[in-house]
Design an enzyme around this catalytic site. Structure first.
Site, PDB file in Angstrom:
ATOM      1  N   GLU A 145      32.145 -37.294 -18.504  1.00 35.28           N
ATOM      2  CA  GLU A 145      32.425 -36.573 -19.439  1.00 35.28           C
ATOM      3  C   GLU A 145      31.681 -37.485 -20.871  1.00 35.28           C
ATOM      4  O   GLU A 145      31.525 -38.596 -20.543  1.00 35.28           O
ATOM      5  CB  GLU A 145      34.092 -36.439 -19.920  1.00 35.28           C
ATOM      6  CG  GLU A 145      34.831 -37.735 -20.117  1.00 35.28           C
ATOM      7  CD  GLU A 145      36.162 -37.289 -19.911  1.00 35.28           C
ATOM      8  OE1 GLU A 145      36.688 -36.534 -20.123  1.00 35.28           O
ATOM      9  OE2 GLU A 145      37.026 -38.391 -19.699  1.00 35.28           O
ATOM     10  N   ARG A 152      46.446 -40.580 -13.687  1.00 37.36           N
ATOM     11  CA  ARG A 152      47.186 -41.191 -14.870  1.00 37.36           C
ATOM     12  C   ARG A 152      47.572 -42.377 -14.375  1.00 37.36           C
ATOM     13  O   ARG A 152      48.333 -42.345 -13.497  1.00 37.36           O
ATOM     14  CB  ARG A 152      48.112 -40.318 -15.614  1.00 37.36           C
ATOM     15  CG  ARG A 152      49.021 -40.686 -16.531  1.00 37.36           C
ATOM     16  CD  ARG A 152      49.949 -39.718 -17.151  1.00 37.36           C
ATOM     17  NE  ARG A 152      49.579 -38.527 -17.504  1.00 37.36           N
ATOM     18  CZ  ARG A 152      49.801 -37.365 -16.572  1.00 37.36           C
ATOM     19  NH1 ARG A 152      50.864 -37.468 -15.873  1.00 37.36           N
ATOM     20  NH2 ARG A 152      49.317 -36.283 -17.070  1.00 37.36           N
ATOM     21  N   HIS A 161      40.200 -45.271 -19.124  1.00 38.41           N
ATOM     22  CA  HIS A 161      39.803 -44.845 -20.551  1.00 38.41           C
ATOM     23  C   HIS A 161      41.130 -44.322 -21.200  1.00 38.41           C
ATOM     24  O   HIS A 161      42.217 -43.688 -20.544  1.00 38.41           O
ATOM     25  CB  HIS A 161      38.556 -44.137 -20.837  1.00 38.41           C
ATOM     26  CG  HIS A 161      38.726 -42.720 -20.097  1.00 38.41           C
ATOM     27  ND1 HIS A 161      38.570 -42.401 -18.593  1.00 38.41           N
ATOM     28  CD2 HIS A 161      39.323 -41.445 -20.471  1.00 38.41           C
ATOM     29  CE1 HIS A 161      38.569 -41.229 -18.358  1.00 38.41           C
ATOM     30  NE2 HIS A 161      39.323 -40.762 -19.495  1.00 38.41           N
ATOM     31  N   HIS A 175      38.964 -40.806 -13.725  1.00 37.58           N
ATOM     32  CA  HIS A 175      38.631 -39.561 -13.126  1.00 37.58           C
ATOM     33  C   HIS A 175      37.697 -40.060 -11.764  1.00 37.58           C
ATOM     34  O   HIS A 175      36.871 -40.752 -11.811  1.00 37.58           O
ATOM     35  CB  HIS A 175      37.854 -38.617 -14.046  1.00 37.58           C
ATOM     36  CG  HIS A 175      38.353 -38.201 -15.091  1.00 37.58           C
ATOM     37  ND1 HIS A 175      39.530 -37.742 -15.291  1.00 37.58           N
ATOM     38  CD2 HIS A 175      37.931 -38.553 -16.509  1.00 37.58           C
ATOM     39  CE1 HIS A 175      39.972 -37.665 -16.644  1.00 37.58           C
ATOM     40  NE2 HIS A 175      39.023 -38.125 -17.431  1.00 37.58           N
TER      41      HIS A 175
END
Length: 320
Positions: free
Chosen positions: A118, A196, A176, A101
């Site tokens: 996150e 992605r 990740h 991200h």
């Protein structure tokens, strides 16, 4: 301004399974539900109140109508009428794509959005379940691009075996993936911006490969080897244990065998409780609500106290 519960927003995913239904009791018919958005201010997916006199009112309406009483003065000053975090439960029956991200600056420039920092709390993990978090060595940008071209990206990935209670902090830029057999609670900035980069050559139900964001990702990745993602936290009974304290959210772990009372009159923020084990009744100045594993409650910022009554519960306590 009683404790508020919200209707889950359920998301089918190519990699989803049945644990949200079978383990957490979500009202699901599908066998590929991957996410339950518990508390969301994301445009197009705004949460609605599920309990009490405010049932059916959207989170956006609550913020417009109640502002500082709901969020806290400092939160309104920072985020206006935007709800700053997104709360989810995630069931990965299959591996998620390898992704990352962007940070706030890049997300603002490219997408007029927040970045996406996150954290994950592992609620359940099948034997052998793993996460991908970061690289297994320092990587040059050219080496990364070459690995994509040659199909050898997996050789550069760092794999982490997981079990219940493990907690991971995923800062922006860190590559990740959630591995198959993982049920977790996720706390993140309000953003749905994901780059992605590898999807195991899977095809969707229409036989199409999912979109990759190769060029966008190249300048957003942190290529440096860093051991900064596994969260070490105390797990003392019947007290508040700090897990994560970052600019975007603060998360504590509560492992309770009995009742806990907290004076939160000086806390200039809403408080969220995610139940990751057991059950409890949570009360503030104006009412109470029951919570069990897989459920979430929002305590408005104007509350002066919170009282948790339980014979056994594990809770994530989240504030700004």
């Amino acid at each position: 301004m009683y404790p508020l519960k919200f209707k889950p927003i359920l998301k089918e995913r190519l990699w989803g399974g049945t644990k949200l239904k079978d383990v957490l009791g979500k009202p699901i018919d599908s066998d590929i539900t991957g996410e339950s958005w518990e508390l969301s201010g994301v445009q197009g997916d705004i949460s609605e109140v599920a309990n009490g006199p405010l049932e059916g009112i959207s989170l956006k309406e609550l913020i417009v109508d109640h502002g500082e009483k709901l969020l806290g003065k400092s939160v309104v000053e920072r985020f206006g009428t935007e709800f700053p975090i997104l709360i989810k439960f995630i069931d990965a029956k299959q591996d998620l794509s390898i992704q990352l991200h962007p940070n706030d600056d890049l997300a603002k420039e490219r997408h007029n959005s927040f970045g996406k920092t996150e954290m994950w709390y592992i609620m359940d993990a099948d034997p052998g379940a793993k996460l991908i978090v970061g690289f297994n060595k320092n990587v040059e940008k050219e080496e990364y691009i070459h690995s994509l071209e040659k199909g050898t990206l997996l050789e550069l990935m760092n794999y982490e075996e997981i079990s219940e209670g493990d907690t991971f902090f995923i800062n922006t830029g860190k590559i990740h993936a959630i591995g198959a057999g993982t049920l977790l609670a996720e706390i993140q900035q309000t953003s749905d911006i994901t780059y992605r980069v590898y999807d195991f050559d899977r095809k969707d139900k229409n036989g199409n490969l999912r979109e990759l964001h190769t060029s966008l990702a190249v300048d957003a990745i942190d290529y440096e080897l860093k051991d900064d993602f596994k969260v070490a936290y105390a797990n003392k009974k019947d007290v508040v244990n700090t897990m994560v304290d970052c600019p975007y959210f603060k998360t504590n772990f509560l492992d309770l065998d009995g009742d806990l009372y907290q004076d939160i009159s000086k806390r200039d923020s809403f408080t969220i409780y995610m139940c990751v084990g057991g059950e409890a009744t949570i009360s503030n100045d104006w009412g109470s609500a029951a919570i069990k594993r897989g459920e979430t409650i929002l305590i408005p910022a104007c509350s002066s106290n919170v009282n948790i009554n339980t014979h056994g519960a594990k809770l994530l306590e989240v504030t700004i």
